[in-house]
Scaffold this active site. Structure first.
Site, PDB file in Angstrom:
ATOM      1  N   HIS A 134      34.335 -44.835  92.923  1.00  0.00           N
ATOM      2  CA  HIS A 134      35.178 -44.577  94.038  1.00  0.00           C
ATOM      3  C   HIS A 134      36.176 -43.539  93.717  1.00  0.00           C
ATOM      4  O   HIS A 134      36.078 -42.593  94.546  1.00  0.00           O
ATOM      5  CB  HIS A 134      36.091 -45.876  94.058  1.00  0.00           C
ATOM      6  CG  HIS A 134      35.462 -46.974  94.777  1.00  0.00           C
ATOM      7  ND1 HIS A 134      35.949 -47.226  96.109  1.00  0.00           N
ATOM      8  CD2 HIS A 134      34.644 -47.851  94.594  1.00  0.00           C
ATOM      9  CE1 HIS A 134      35.467 -48.382  96.463  1.00  0.00           C
ATOM     10  NE2 HIS A 134      34.478 -48.823  95.598  1.00  0.00           N
ATOM     11  N   GLN A 147      34.726 -58.725  87.179  1.00  0.00           N
ATOM     12  CA  GLN A 147      35.836 -58.300  87.946  1.00  0.00           C
ATOM     13  C   GLN A 147      37.356 -58.337  87.215  1.00  0.00           C
ATOM     14  O   GLN A 147      38.451 -58.198  88.092  1.00  0.00           O
ATOM     15  CB  GLN A 147      35.935 -58.788  89.484  1.00  0.00           C
ATOM     16  CG  GLN A 147      34.804 -58.292  90.430  1.00  0.00           C
ATOM     17  CD  GLN A 147      34.511 -58.817  91.415  1.00  0.00           C
ATOM     18  OE1 GLN A 147      35.405 -59.742  91.884  1.00  0.00           O
ATOM     19  NE2 GLN A 147      33.535 -58.481  92.509  1.00  0.00           N
ATOM     20  N   ASP A 195      41.974 -44.361  99.065  1.00  0.00           N
ATOM     21  CA  ASP A 195      40.885 -45.121  99.139  1.00  0.00           C
ATOM     22  C   ASP A 195      40.837 -46.370 100.000  1.00  0.00           C
ATOM     23  O   ASP A 195      42.064 -46.928 100.067  1.00  0.00           O
ATOM     24  CB  ASP A 195      40.242 -45.519  97.622  1.00  0.00           C
ATOM     25  CG  ASP A 195      39.152 -46.315  97.707  1.00  0.00           C
ATOM     26  OD1 ASP A 195      38.876 -47.355  98.267  1.00  0.00           O
ATOM     27  OD2 ASP A 195      38.021 -45.775  96.920  1.00  0.00           O
ATOM     28  N   SER A 242      16.878 -44.950  82.422  1.00  0.00           N
ATOM     29  CA  SER A 242      18.148 -44.646  82.118  1.00  0.00           C
ATOM     30  C   SER A 242      18.835 -45.958  82.347  1.00  0.00           C
ATOM     31  O   SER A 242      19.014 -46.635  83.215  1.00  0.00           O
ATOM     32  CB  SER A 242      19.008 -43.558  83.182  1.00  0.00           C
ATOM     33  OG  SER A 242      20.283 -43.389  82.656  1.00  0.00           O
ATOM     34  N   ALA A 294      21.350 -39.820  82.159  1.00  0.00           N
ATOM     35  CA  ALA A 294      20.519 -39.071  82.709  1.00  0.00           C
ATOM     36  C   ALA A 294      21.266 -38.243  83.857  1.00  0.00           C
ATOM     37  O   ALA A 294      22.182 -38.810  84.633  1.00  0.00           O
ATOM     38  CB  ALA A 294      19.294 -39.671  83.432  1.00  0.00           C
ATOM     39  N   GLY A 328      27.789 -56.407  96.566  1.00  0.00           N
ATOM     40  CA  GLY A 328      28.556 -55.359  97.291  1.00  0.00           C
ATOM     41  C   GLY A 328      27.800 -54.823  98.367  1.00  0.00           C
ATOM     42  O   GLY A 328      27.106 -55.931  99.043  1.00  0.00           O
TER      43      GLY A 328
END
Length: 484
Positions: free
Chosen positions: A46, A112, A145, A334, A361, A401
């Site tokens: 974010h 979370q 945000d 990765s 990476a 999400g």
């Protein structure tokens, strides 16, 4: 919790039933030097897009000062970007705020948990930071945000505009705005959801090709009353208060959704992709990924990364490795170091002639290499945009999400990728999708789809492009020059 108790809620059904716009705060009497307070959400991906927008605005309007608030850990990761950008060094300053972690606190490892601890400190931590810098220079605008919905009330208290940045695609903000409408239509009882999970969201403008199962957690399934779910619900309710909502997307990619939200919000301003608006410095390549790719054939190689926050369960990571080994395709995997323990014993050694396993990476450089022909991804929005810009077909394994919504857009709207069968990584499934996407015929068809999409994205930053114009509008808003 403090971030919920600060202000009384207003049901989103109120906004839906009235279908009118809320009053815009009166523009302030601007000072000679505009001063924008920037509130970052310090988790995941974010803060970086918000800083990219700030860098673009700061470069376009060097007379505007920006005070950027985030946690110390978040700011430490961003400081090198500001230091390397000579165009914004003079008018952007980073300020640390509390992360809410009490002294001696021991994390329990709950999902979370860090976010919940941080939310316990909001909005007080941002208010303290705001008042601290306001003593030196009056605040004339707040840019936040979108998650930090309380910024709108702070802006209203000061009589200044509030600009909200949604760091992802418009299709993932829309469900949060329509949460109450979705709940009334579908219901939230756990026994109802399985029977309805494949029903289309055709009652939400622009989302007819998406399904109930693609929705983020916290809308009709999952823990609806968790602190994070409540945060997102409140965010959807408060979005119409913003003077403008900026999106890290392109108008042509999600026009139907944006057209609808533009009738609900004061202004919808797609200004993305922010990676193009304010490119980051070239990423380092500590593991030699680019040199390794130089030795591979064109469009022959799979790149696999699930981001930095979460990854598929251990059993799926093992199945992924088995599928990569059985497929015979070259690959770069990765993965965070602690996840490497879930790979089958001897996997790295057995595949070292055609595989490279790294703990990090330079993703944009890897995706931009001609050897890469497929990207197995969690479908985080930044990864999706980077893949679009580089023209690499995606193999989707979303985790949480907005990732399911993004995955569905990839496969059924833009048709530039496929999902894994059943949404779960299996040895046979990985072999199958790699054969499909890396095949000359199917891979060619998908790459042809990118042509028009990339043109839409690139043209957004032409002289008369939509993102160029919308960034100019944002400059007018934050400088106090726009006529309301």
């Amino acid at each position: 919790m403090p971030f919920l108790q600060s202000y009384l809620p207003k049901p989103v059904s109120f906004f839906l039933s009235l279908r009118i716009r809320l009053p815009i705060p009166a523009p302030p009497k601007m000072l000679k030097t505009p001063h924008v307070a920037v509130f970052a959400f310090p988790f995941g991906s974010h803060a970086a897009p918000l800083l990219s927008l700030v860098r673009k605005l700061a470069g376009s309007a060097p007379g505007i000062h920006f005070s950027f608030f985030s946690t110390a850990e978040s700011n430490a990761s961003l400081a090198p970007i500001v230091a390397a950008d000579k165009t914004t060094l003079e008018n952007v300053r980073l300020y640390d705020i509390s992360d809410g972690v009490p002294e001696g606190y021991v994390f329990q490892g709950r999902p979370q948990e860090a976010i919940e601890v941080f939310l316990n400190a909001t909005p007080g931590n941002f208010r303290e930071g705001l008042e601290r810098v306001a003593k030196e220079k009056e605040i004339t605008c707040i840019l936040s945000d979108s998650f930090l919905w309380f910024a709108g009330f702070m802006a209203e208290e000061k009589g200044v505009p509030w600009v909200s940045l949604w760091t992802a695609g418009a299709c993932s903000l829309s469900p949060h705005f329509y949460t109450e409408h979705i709940r009334r239509t579908i219901g939230t009882a756990p026994d109802l959801i399985p029977a309805k999970q494949d029903e289309p969201l055709d009652f939400i403008p622009g989302l007819s090709q998406l399904r109930v199962r693609d929705l983020p957690e916290g809308i009709v399934f999952g823990k609806l009353d968790s602190p994070f779910s409540l945060l997102l619900h409140r965010m959807g309710e408060q979005a119409p208060r913003a003077t403008a909502v900026a999106f890290n997307t392109v108008d042509g990619l999600e026009r139907n959704v944006l057209d609808d939200l533009n009738t609900k919000f004061h202004k919808c301003l797609p200004v993305g992709p922010l990676a193009l608006a304010a490119p980051l410095p070239s990423e380092p390549d500590p593991h030699g990924c680019i040199a390794w790719l130089d030795r591979q054939n064109t469009a022959s190689t799979a790149y696999i990364s699930f981001g930095s926050i979460m990854s598929p369960p251990p059993a799926e990571l093992a199945a992924l490795a088995e599928g990569l080994e059985a497929s015979g395709a070259p690959f770069i995997l990765s993965m965070r170091e602690r996840m490497l323990t879930h790979l089958p014993i001897g996997f790295v050694e057995r595949t070292k002639e055609r595989g490279l396993v790294v703990t990090w990476a330079p993703q944009t450089r890897v995706l931009g290499h001609v050897a890469v022909g497929a990207f197995i991804t969690h479908c985080g929005w930044n990864s999706v945009i980077e893949s679009i810009m580089c023209g690499v077909p995606m193999i989707s394994r979303p985790i949480l999400g907005d990732q399911r919504l993004n995955a569905r857009m990839i496969s059924h709207v833009w048709e530039i990728g496929v999902g894994v069968e059943g949404g779960v990584l299996t040895k046979e499934g990985v072999v199958g999708v790699l054969d499909l996407v890396l095949s000359k015929e199917e891979g060619r068809k998908m790459r042809e789809k990118f042509g028009g999409i990339k043109e839409v994205v690139i043209s957004a930053f032409s002289k008369e492009g939509t993102s160029t114009k919308n960034i100019a509008t944002l400059v007018e808003i934050i400088s106090g020059n726009e006529k309301m």
